[in-house]
Design a protein around this motif. Sequence first.
Motif, PDB file in Angstrom:
ATOM      1  N   UNK A 286      40.768  37.054  29.469  1.00 44.39           N
ATOM      2  CA  UNK A 286      41.718  37.838  28.521  1.00 44.39           C
ATOM      3  C   UNK A 286      40.836  38.927  28.177  1.00 44.39           C
ATOM      4  N   UNK A 287      41.316  40.100  28.399  1.00 43.40           N
ATOM      5  CA  UNK A 287      40.697  41.518  28.207  1.00 43.40           C
ATOM      6  C   UNK A 287      41.181  42.212  27.336  1.00 43.40           C
ATOM      7  N   UNK A 288      40.490  43.081  26.400  1.00 43.00           N
ATOM      8  CA  UNK A 288      41.161  44.222  25.658  1.00 43.00           C
ATOM      9  C   UNK A 288      41.333  45.385  26.637  1.00 43.00           C
ATOM     10  N   UNK A 289      42.396  45.658  26.864  1.00 45.20           N
ATOM     11  CA  UNK A 289      42.747  46.743  27.725  1.00 45.20           C
ATOM     12  C   UNK A 289      42.644  48.420  27.077  1.00 45.20           C
ATOM     13  N   UNK A 290      41.707  49.010  27.740  1.00 46.67           N
ATOM     14  CA  UNK A 290      41.728  50.203  27.014  1.00 46.67           C
ATOM     15  C   UNK A 290      42.694  51.280  27.266  1.00 46.67           C
TER      16      UNK A 290
ATOM     17  N   UNK B 129      43.733  39.312  39.162  1.00 51.44           N
ATOM     18  CA  UNK B 129      42.733  39.666  40.270  1.00 51.44           C
ATOM     19  C   UNK B 129      43.335  40.262  41.348  1.00 51.44           C
ATOM     20  N   UNK B 130      42.892  41.113  41.984  1.00 47.26           N
ATOM     21  CA  UNK B 130      43.588  41.678  43.329  1.00 47.26           C
ATOM     22  C   UNK B 130      42.360  42.036  44.076  1.00 47.26           C
TER      23      UNK B 130
ATOM     24  N   UNK C 289      35.239  46.056  50.679  1.00 50.91           N
ATOM     25  CA  UNK C 289      36.326  45.118  49.920  1.00 50.91           C
ATOM     26  C   UNK C 289      35.717  44.684  48.695  1.00 50.91           C
ATOM     27  N   UNK C 290      36.354  45.053  47.569  1.00 55.90           N
ATOM     28  CA  UNK C 290      36.108  44.429  46.181  1.00 55.90           C
ATOM     29  C   UNK C 290      37.246  43.926  45.501  1.00 55.90           C
ATOM     30  N   UNK C 291      36.764  43.033  44.636  1.00 62.20           N
ATOM     31  CA  UNK C 291      37.863  42.486  43.851  1.00 62.20           C
ATOM     32  C   UNK C 291      37.924  43.046  42.576  1.00 62.20           C
ATOM     33  N   UNK C 292      39.292  43.503  42.129  1.00 61.99           N
ATOM     34  CA  UNK C 292      39.206  44.237  40.986  1.00 61.99           C
ATOM     35  C   UNK C 292      40.066  43.287  39.825  1.00 61.99           C
ATOM     36  N   UNK C 293      39.959  43.774  38.554  1.00 59.63           N
ATOM     37  CA  UNK C 293      40.791  43.053  37.591  1.00 59.63           C
ATOM     38  C   UNK C 293      41.746  44.077  37.072  1.00 59.63           C
ATOM     39  N   UNK C 294      42.893  43.524  37.092  1.00 62.81           N
ATOM     40  CA  UNK C 294      44.003  44.370  36.818  1.00 62.81           C
ATOM     41  C   UNK C 294      44.545  43.875  35.554  1.00 62.81           C
ATOM     42  N   UNK C 295      44.904  44.728  34.295  1.00 69.60           N
ATOM     43  CA  UNK C 295      45.600  44.498  33.283  1.00 69.60           C
ATOM     44  C   UNK C 295      46.777  43.870  33.503  1.00 69.60           C
ATOM     45  N   UNK C 296      47.107  42.499  33.054  1.00 68.62           N
ATOM     46  CA  UNK C 296      48.190  41.906  33.239  1.00 68.62           C
ATOM     47  C   UNK C 296      49.482  42.398  32.539  1.00 68.62           C
ATOM     48  N   UNK C 297      49.198  43.521  31.600  1.00 68.61           N
ATOM     49  CA  UNK C 297      50.104  43.897  30.805  1.00 68.61           C
ATOM     50  C   UNK C 297      50.616  45.278  31.172  1.00 68.61           C
TER      51      UNK C 297
ATOM     52  N   UNK D 127      48.852  46.999  34.373  1.00 70.54           N
ATOM     53  CA  UNK D 127      48.451  47.081  35.701  1.00 70.54           C
ATOM     54  C   UNK D 127      47.325  48.168  35.815  1.00 70.54           C
ATOM     55  N   UNK D 128      46.671  48.532  34.938  1.00 69.89           N
ATOM     56  CA  UNK D 128      45.685  49.459  34.991  1.00 69.89           C
ATOM     57  C   UNK D 128      44.520  48.577  35.298  1.00 69.89           C
ATOM     58  N   UNK D 129      43.673  49.100  36.367  1.00 70.07           N
ATOM     59  CA  UNK D 129      42.372  48.454  36.783  1.00 70.07           C
ATOM     60  C   UNK D 129      41.406  48.257  35.397  1.00 70.07           C
ATOM     61  N   UNK D 130      40.887  47.293  35.027  1.00 69.72           N
ATOM     62  CA  UNK D 130      40.086  47.150  34.037  1.00 69.72           C
ATOM     63  C   UNK D 130      38.623  46.629  34.425  1.00 69.72           C
ATOM     64  N   UNK D 131      38.277  46.299  35.540  1.00 66.25           N
ATOM     65  CA  UNK D 131      37.013  45.929  35.759  1.00 66.25           C
ATOM     66  C   UNK D 131      36.987  45.476  37.249  1.00 66.25           C
TER      67      UNK D 131
END
Length: 67
Positions: A20-24, A34-35, A53-61, A63-67
């Motif tokens: 769980x992340x706090x999306x900015x 994860x995508x 190739x890299x793994x990114x974290x998307x906000x589940x709310x 869809x913004x890349x958060x990490x």
Amino acid sequence: MAKKQTFADKLTKIKEHADVVKCSSCSQESVVTYAKYVESKVSEKTGAWKFLERRVQLCGNCGTIVG
Ligand SMILES: [Zn+2]
């Protein structure tokens, strides 16, 4: 009582696997999705395509890349 215990165990297990992340962007706490993100670049030296190739974290709310 036994049923309640099982349900609680299930919830704990789901939480362990979800980040769980706090999306900015949307300012909300959201579960990370994860995508796989493939970046293609042309090498300036050789002119050959490079794929990073890299793994990114998307906000589940939102869809913004958060990490
Ligand atoms: Zn968001």
